[in-house]
Design a protein around this motif. Sequence first.
Motif, mmCIF file in Angstrom:
data_model
loop_
_atom_site.group_PDB
_atom_site.id
_atom_site.type_symbol
_atom_site.label_atom_id
_atom_site.label_comp_id
_atom_site.label_asym_id
_atom_site.label_seq_id
_atom_site.Cartn_x
_atom_site.Cartn_y
_atom_site.Cartn_z
ATOM 1 N N SER A 5 44.998 42.287 51.969
ATOM 2 C CA SER A 5 46.144 41.605 52.540
ATOM 3 C C SER A 5 47.289 41.631 51.526
ATOM 4 O O SER A 5 47.152 41.144 50.398
ATOM 5 C CB SER A 5 45.775 40.170 52.886
ATOM 6 N N LEU A 6 48.409 42.203 51.905
ATOM 7 C CA LEU A 6 49.554 42.284 51.006
ATOM 8 C C LEU A 6 50.097 40.897 50.688
ATOM 9 O O LEU A 6 50.490 40.629 49.547
ATOM 10 C CB LEU A 6 50.650 43.155 51.633
ATOM 11 N N LEU A 7 50.065 40.019 51.662
ATOM 12 C CA LEU A 7 50.520 38.648 51.438
ATOM 13 C C LEU A 7 49.661 37.955 50.385
ATOM 14 O O LEU A 7 50.165 37.305 49.471
ATOM 15 C CB LEU A 7 50.493 37.870 52.758
ATOM 16 N N LYS A 8 48.347 38.122 50.497
ATOM 17 C CA LYS A 8 47.427 37.515 49.534
ATOM 18 C C LYS A 8 47.601 38.131 48.153
ATOM 19 O O LYS A 8 47.564 37.431 47.145
ATOM 20 C CB LYS A 8 45.994 37.694 50.031
ATOM 21 N N MET A 9 47.809 39.418 48.093
ATOM 22 C CA MET A 9 47.954 40.095 46.804
ATOM 23 C C MET A 9 49.222 39.669 46.076
ATOM 24 O O MET A 9 49.263 39.647 44.849
ATOM 25 C CB MET A 9 47.931 41.607 46.991
ATOM 26 N N LEU A 10 50.270 39.330 46.809
ATOM 27 C CA LEU A 10 51.532 38.945 46.180
ATOM 28 C C LEU A 10 51.625 37.451 45.906
ATOM 29 O O LEU A 10 52.208 37.039 44.907
ATOM 30 C CB LEU A 10 52.709 39.371 47.063
ATOM 31 N N THR A 11 51.069 36.635 46.784
ATOM 32 C CA THR A 11 51.282 35.199 46.647
ATOM 33 C C THR A 11 50.333 34.517 45.661
ATOM 34 O O THR A 11 50.696 33.488 45.096
ATOM 35 C CB THR A 11 51.151 34.487 48.005
ATOM 36 N N ILE A 12 49.154 35.059 45.436
ATOM 37 C CA ILE A 12 48.209 34.382 44.546
ATOM 38 C C ILE A 12 48.735 34.306 43.111
ATOM 39 O O ILE A 12 48.712 33.233 42.515
ATOM 40 C CB ILE A 12 46.811 35.017 44.638
ATOM 41 N N VAL A 36 42.430 32.270 31.252
ATOM 42 C CA VAL A 36 42.176 33.681 31.567
ATOM 43 C C VAL A 36 41.000 33.789 32.527
ATOM 44 O O VAL A 36 41.010 34.603 33.452
ATOM 45 C CB VAL A 36 41.926 34.496 30.281
ATOM 46 N N ARG A 37 39.994 32.967 32.324
ATOM 47 C CA ARG A 37 38.830 32.972 33.214
ATOM 48 C C ARG A 37 39.224 32.559 34.631
ATOM 49 O O ARG A 37 38.788 33.159 35.620
ATOM 50 C CB ARG A 37 37.786 32.018 32.648
ATOM 51 N N ILE A 38 40.053 31.529 34.744
ATOM 52 C CA ILE A 38 40.550 31.101 36.056
ATOM 53 C C ILE A 38 41.375 32.207 36.689
ATOM 54 O O ILE A 38 41.252 32.499 37.887
ATOM 55 C CB ILE A 38 41.358 29.795 35.921
ATOM 56 N N CYS A 39 42.198 32.829 35.883
ATOM 57 C CA CYS A 39 43.046 33.916 36.369
ATOM 58 C C CYS A 39 42.193 35.104 36.837
ATOM 59 O O CYS A 39 42.498 35.724 37.859
ATOM 60 C CB CYS A 39 43.998 34.329 35.249
ATOM 61 N N ALA A 40 41.119 35.404 36.129
ATOM 62 C CA ALA A 40 40.233 36.495 36.532
ATOM 63 C C ALA A 40 39.537 36.174 37.855
ATOM 64 O O ALA A 40 39.361 37.054 38.704
ATOM 65 C CB ALA A 40 39.209 36.766 35.443
ATOM 66 N N ARG A 41 39.137 34.919 38.046
ATOM 67 C CA ARG A 41 38.533 34.516 39.323
ATOM 68 C C ARG A 41 39.535 34.646 40.468
ATOM 69 O O ARG A 41 39.198 35.117 41.556
ATOM 70 C CB ARG A 41 38.032 33.076 39.260
ATOM 71 N N LEU A 42 40.760 34.204 40.209
ATOM 72 C CA LEU A 42 41.802 34.344 41.235
ATOM 73 C C LEU A 42 42.073 35.811 41.529
ATOM 74 O O LEU A 42 42.327 36.191 42.681
ATOM 75 C CB LEU A 42 43.082 33.645 40.787
ATOM 76 N N ASP A 43 42.020 36.649 40.505
ATOM 77 C CA ASP A 43 42.284 38.069 40.685
ATOM 78 C C ASP A 43 41.172 38.722 41.500
ATOM 79 O O ASP A 43 41.444 39.563 42.365
ATOM 80 C CB ASP A 43 42.429 38.749 39.344
ATOM 81 N N TRP A 87 39.362 37.216 43.734
ATOM 82 C CA TRP A 87 39.550 36.742 45.087
ATOM 83 C C TRP A 87 40.753 37.435 45.740
ATOM 84 O O TRP A 87 40.735 37.741 46.932
ATOM 85 C CB TRP A 87 39.727 35.227 45.087
ATOM 86 N N ARG A 88 41.771 37.695 44.946
ATOM 87 C CA ARG A 88 42.978 38.351 45.444
ATOM 88 C C ARG A 88 42.683 39.771 45.891
ATOM 89 O O ARG A 88 43.198 40.254 46.898
ATOM 90 C CB ARG A 88 44.025 38.365 44.331
ATOM 91 N N LEU A 89 41.814 40.468 45.162
ATOM 92 C CA LEU A 89 41.508 41.848 45.479
ATOM 93 C C LEU A 89 40.390 42.010 46.491
ATOM 94 O O LEU A 89 40.134 43.103 46.965
ATOM 95 C CB LEU A 89 41.161 42.615 44.203
ATOM 96 N N ALA A 90 39.680 40.916 46.804
ATOM 97 C CA ALA A 90 38.611 40.985 47.795
ATOM 98 C C ALA A 90 39.207 41.151 49.189
ATOM 99 O O ALA A 90 40.309 40.705 49.472
ATOM 100 C CB ALA A 90 37.759 39.728 47.745
#
Length: 184
Positions: A27-34, A171-178, A180-183
């Motif tokens: 989702s492009l929206l998810k990839m940009l907004t997270i 960084v760990r939180i950011c990696a988890r968000l990333d 989820w963003r790429l899933a």
Amino acid sequence: MKIPVSAIRLPTRPGREYASRFDREQSLLKMLTIPIASVILASMVTSLPIFSAGPLLPPFGLLMFLSWRLMRPGLLPIWSGVPFGLMDDLFSGQPFGSAGLLWSLAMLIVEIIDSRAIWRDYLQDWLIAALLIAAVLLGGWWIAGLAHAAPNPMVLLPQITLSILLYPLVVRICARLDSWRLAT
């Protein structure tokens, strides 16, 4: 009356039982907004009513911004330090524009390091982030000191230390968000 187990069917979406998870578009929206939302929400943490005698709360917006930039180099454009810094100024109480300037300078420094470095590992990223965190906090102290009398810069030492120590967690939180963003 007893219903046989074979007669019970779980509801499934048609065609999804054996569908491959490869070659799907994210989702492009998810990839940009997270990334954007995570930096803004992290900047909002400084507006929580936490009382202390000196500055102690780390600049979570800056930590999240540096985490995204160092983890995913092409994700945020170079000019993104200005809007994120201005948004952070609204919540942190610093003079308006100080974080916009300092975050932009931090972004430029990271870009210069990226253009000259062949490779980086996690410890080098942590060292880069530690130096930039200390520089941005001291720069904010100096800019705030232009408006009114600033205390001794040693007051910032606990905040700088806590910020550097919390960077791996962010960084760990950011990696988890990333992830989820790429899933899909």
